[in-house]
Design a protein around this motif. Structure first.
Motif, PDB file in Angstrom:
ATOM      1  N   VAL A  37      -5.664   3.717 -10.836  1.00  0.00           N
ATOM      2  CA  VAL A  37      -4.373   3.368 -10.234  1.00  0.00           C
ATOM      3  C   VAL A  37      -3.488   4.606 -10.067  1.00  0.00           C
ATOM      4  O   VAL A  37      -2.686   4.683  -9.135  1.00  0.00           O
ATOM      5  CB  VAL A  37      -3.662   2.280 -11.065  1.00  0.00           C
ATOM      6  N   TYR A  38      -3.654   5.601 -10.941  1.00  0.00           N
ATOM      7  CA  TYR A  38      -2.886   6.831 -10.788  1.00  0.00           C
ATOM      8  C   TYR A  38      -3.086   7.413  -9.376  1.00  0.00           C
ATOM      9  O   TYR A  38      -2.140   7.882  -8.747  1.00  0.00           O
ATOM     10  CB  TYR A  38      -3.324   7.895 -11.808  1.00  0.00           C
ATOM     11  N   ASN A  39      -4.315   7.397  -8.934  1.00  0.00           N
ATOM     12  CA  ASN A  39      -4.594   7.950  -7.606  1.00  0.00           C
ATOM     13  C   ASN A  39      -3.881   7.179  -6.501  1.00  0.00           C
ATOM     14  O   ASN A  39      -3.414   7.763  -5.524  1.00  0.00           O
ATOM     15  CB  ASN A  39      -6.102   7.917  -7.323  1.00  0.00           C
ATOM     16  N   PHE A  40      -3.807   5.843  -6.661  1.00  0.00           N
ATOM     17  CA  PHE A  40      -3.069   5.051  -5.679  1.00  0.00           C
ATOM     18  C   PHE A  40      -1.606   5.481  -5.630  1.00  0.00           C
ATOM     19  O   PHE A  40      -1.007   5.567  -4.560  1.00  0.00           O
ATOM     20  CB  PHE A  40      -3.143   3.561  -6.027  1.00  0.00           C
ATOM     21  N   LEU A  41      -1.038   5.752  -6.791  1.00  0.00           N
ATOM     22  CA  LEU A  41       0.374   6.136  -6.822  1.00  0.00           C
ATOM     23  C   LEU A  41       0.574   7.551  -6.283  1.00  0.00           C
ATOM     24  O   LEU A  41       1.535   7.818  -5.551  1.00  0.00           O
ATOM     25  CB  LEU A  41       0.929   6.007  -8.245  1.00  0.00           C
ATOM     26  N   PHE A  42      -0.335   8.453  -6.618  1.00  0.00           N
ATOM     27  CA  PHE A  42      -0.230   9.817  -6.078  1.00  0.00           C
ATOM     28  C   PHE A  42      -0.328   9.779  -4.551  1.00  0.00           C
ATOM     29  O   PHE A  42       0.463  10.416  -3.844  1.00  0.00           O
ATOM     30  CB  PHE A  42      -1.348  10.699  -6.646  1.00  0.00           C
ATOM     31  N   ASP A  43      -1.290   9.038  -4.071  1.00  0.00           N
ATOM     32  CA  ASP A  43      -1.502   8.888  -2.632  1.00  0.00           C
ATOM     33  C   ASP A  43      -0.255   8.285  -1.959  1.00  0.00           C
ATOM     34  O   ASP A  43       0.130   8.693  -0.856  1.00  0.00           O
ATOM     35  CB  ASP A  43      -2.686   7.922  -2.465  1.00  0.00           C
ATOM     36  N   SER A  44       0.351   7.336  -2.659  1.00  0.00           N
ATOM     37  CA  SER A  44       1.531   6.664  -2.099  1.00  0.00           C
ATOM     38  C   SER A  44       2.715   7.612  -2.009  1.00  0.00           C
ATOM     39  O   SER A  44       3.450   7.603  -1.010  1.00  0.00           O
ATOM     40  CB  SER A  44       1.913   5.466  -2.982  1.00  0.00           C
ATOM     41  N   ALA A  45       2.904   8.435  -3.027  1.00  0.00           N
ATOM     42  CA  ALA A  45       4.041   9.352  -3.014  1.00  0.00           C
ATOM     43  C   ALA A  45       3.833  10.436  -1.961  1.00  0.00           C
ATOM     44  O   ALA A  45       4.759  10.780  -1.218  1.00  0.00           O
ATOM     45  CB  ALA A  45       4.243   9.965  -4.393  1.00  0.00           C
ATOM     46  N   VAL A  46       2.631  10.977  -1.881  1.00  0.00           N
ATOM     47  CA  VAL A  46       2.360  12.026  -0.894  1.00  0.00           C
ATOM     48  C   VAL A  46       2.532  11.476   0.523  1.00  0.00           C
ATOM     49  O   VAL A  46       3.201  12.079   1.369  1.00  0.00           O
ATOM     50  CB  VAL A  46       0.934  12.596  -1.082  1.00  0.00           C
ATOM     51  N   ASN A  47       1.959  10.309   0.786  1.00  0.00           N
ATOM     52  CA  ASN A  47       2.090   9.741   2.128  1.00  0.00           C
ATOM     53  C   ASN A  47       3.529   9.347   2.442  1.00  0.00           C
ATOM     54  O   ASN A  47       3.949   9.392   3.598  1.00  0.00           O
ATOM     55  CB  ASN A  47       1.156   8.543   2.301  1.00  0.00           C
ATOM     56  N   SER A  48       4.275   8.969   1.424  1.00  0.00           N
ATOM     57  CA  SER A  48       5.676   8.649   1.655  1.00  0.00           C
ATOM     58  C   SER A  48       6.419   9.900   2.132  1.00  0.00           C
ATOM     59  O   SER A  48       7.235   9.840   3.061  1.00  0.00           O
ATOM     60  CB  SER A  48       6.284   8.111   0.363  1.00  0.00           C
ATOM     61  N   TYR A  49       6.102  11.035   1.512  1.00  0.00           N
ATOM     62  CA  TYR A  49       6.727  12.280   1.975  1.00  0.00           C
ATOM     63  C   TYR A  49       6.334  12.571   3.426  1.00  0.00           C
ATOM     64  O   TYR A  49       7.174  12.944   4.246  1.00  0.00           O
ATOM     65  CB  TYR A  49       6.341  13.452   1.060  1.00  0.00           C
TER      66      TYR A  49
END
Lengths: 160, 160, 160, 160
Positions: A37-49
């Motif tokens: 799930v950490y990867n999902f959150l990292f991916d989400s923050a990067v894509n949000s930027y």
């Protein structure tokens, strides 16, 4: 990078930081947030930027970021229903590729829970290949704003 | 219940409300949050109430809630990177079962995006069966605090 | 390890191999399986080996594996509704830790799509710390069956 | 529909059936597959039929199915690492909408674990509205192949 150095990461090391409330199903049978799930959150923050600051519009942008590598070091656990905070910075900015460092914190706690990295190669939607002239100027400029250069462990890390 | 009545739901109809930032992978190929993700968020908000207000500790509580039914009506879409707000109220409180009504809003928008319901039957961890004396008093009391009784459509719904 | 060496990985390099049908929501807005989902599948295959061959029972086993590191190199894409095949081998087996190499293939295609690794440290459920005597003998024996030793790139890799 | 009637559902009631291996994170803290995951699997099986048999190409088709309602009755549990089997049939086929009945089984077990339903309204990608002439003929023909008409409980249900 040494785990001791990673453990010194603080929120202020990351110029872009977002909160994500954890979800019931983030916890696995061991009662803490599953490592995937950490990867999902990292991916989400990067894509949000990318979406909110870099002009990327996922369904239509002529260029998009393809993940070619990711890694994570898990330093401590977090569990639902805690609120996670995910920080992003750029540590390397190439012609068509970008390397992010990402970190996960928990609301109310100082120590970093996980530090990871991943690499996007920007490709043309029409060909799936990196563009001849590299990533779009607007994108590069926005990524440059959180580009801190190669990250060296802070001084105090050597005392750990 | 009529869709017209469901569309009149407002945040203030739900005594327990939590924000969930959407994640990159919540969107499906049609560029909006996948319908199955709503259930994850509803489940997360309900379980958060159970954990934070009702004394439920998932890895060890002698009783836990087993979902036996769920349903959702999707009224409008929401898309990453929006922030969702999920509301919960209890509409029926039995001896060992509870019926929740749940709703999803988007930060910055008044109209409700989806309204759903689901039913938990509390069972004993040791047997998997409903307890003879029903759910624990502490649990029942806390659920009663957001128990609004059978929900009737507000007056203005009849004008729709 | 060089990407060229990783690209030579074949199904037969992995003594434990499981099929996972991809799901609608595995694809992200770019119409291929999201990079974070690879980790879910790797985690699923590794834990399946632990449950089915090593005697681990997640809700009750006195020891469990805590992920401390994971990484993945993405070599080619896969998309719903394809069927993925995930292979697992052990490349390092310590007193209480184990390093897995994992790889993802697609049914009907020879080339490997992603190669990753992750590290489990087995800890005691009661303390969250590695056991003094290391992992349980039954567990270690079962992991040893898929322990291939440090993986060296095959000869033909040098020709790539 | 009565739970007794739902419990009589068998694999042969569903003309389209797919296997999905469960994943580590499908289980929640109660050691069985989380109820929200059923919806992911139902959605995956229905969309697989749309992609593989009905000519739908998610990133480009001029029409796509928008979920407007879903519901599920959970009859028995299933847990990782079991293999799920998901069946689909159409119970109502309108001009631009379709109602599916979906069911989840476990490899090696006869009894149905969950029965659900959901409704897709096909809309034009360009407008987000149902097409004036209804869904495309090719799509309607393919859905008609698994259209069994309104489902009546089988005779033996009355004996339960």
């Amino acid at each position: 990078m040494s785990l001791a150095a990673l453990k010194t990461r603080r929120r202020q090391d990351y110029p872009y930081l977002l909160e994500y409330r954890t979800r019931w199903n983030d916890n696995d049978m061991y009662d803490h947030m599953n490592n995937s799930v950490y990867n999902f959150l990292f991916d989400s923050a990067v894509n949000s930027y990318l979406v909110e600051r870099c002009g990327i519009h996922p369904p239509s942008s002529p260029q998009y970021g393809l993940a070619v590598h990711s890694h994570t070091d898990f330093l401590a656990s977090i569990a639902y229903p805690a609120v996670a905070e995910v920080g992003v910075r750029v540590t390397k900015l190439g012609k068509s590729s970008v390397t992010y460092e990402v970190a996960l914190f928990e609301r109310g706690s100082d120590e970093v829970k996980a530090v990871g990295g991943f690499v996007h190669v920007f490709v043309e939607r029409s060909t799936g290949r990196p563009p001849k002239d590299g990533m779009e100027p607007r994108l590069k400029e926005a990524l440059d704003k959180i580009h801190l250069g190669p990250v060296t462990p802070p001084k105090e890390a050597s005392k750990l």
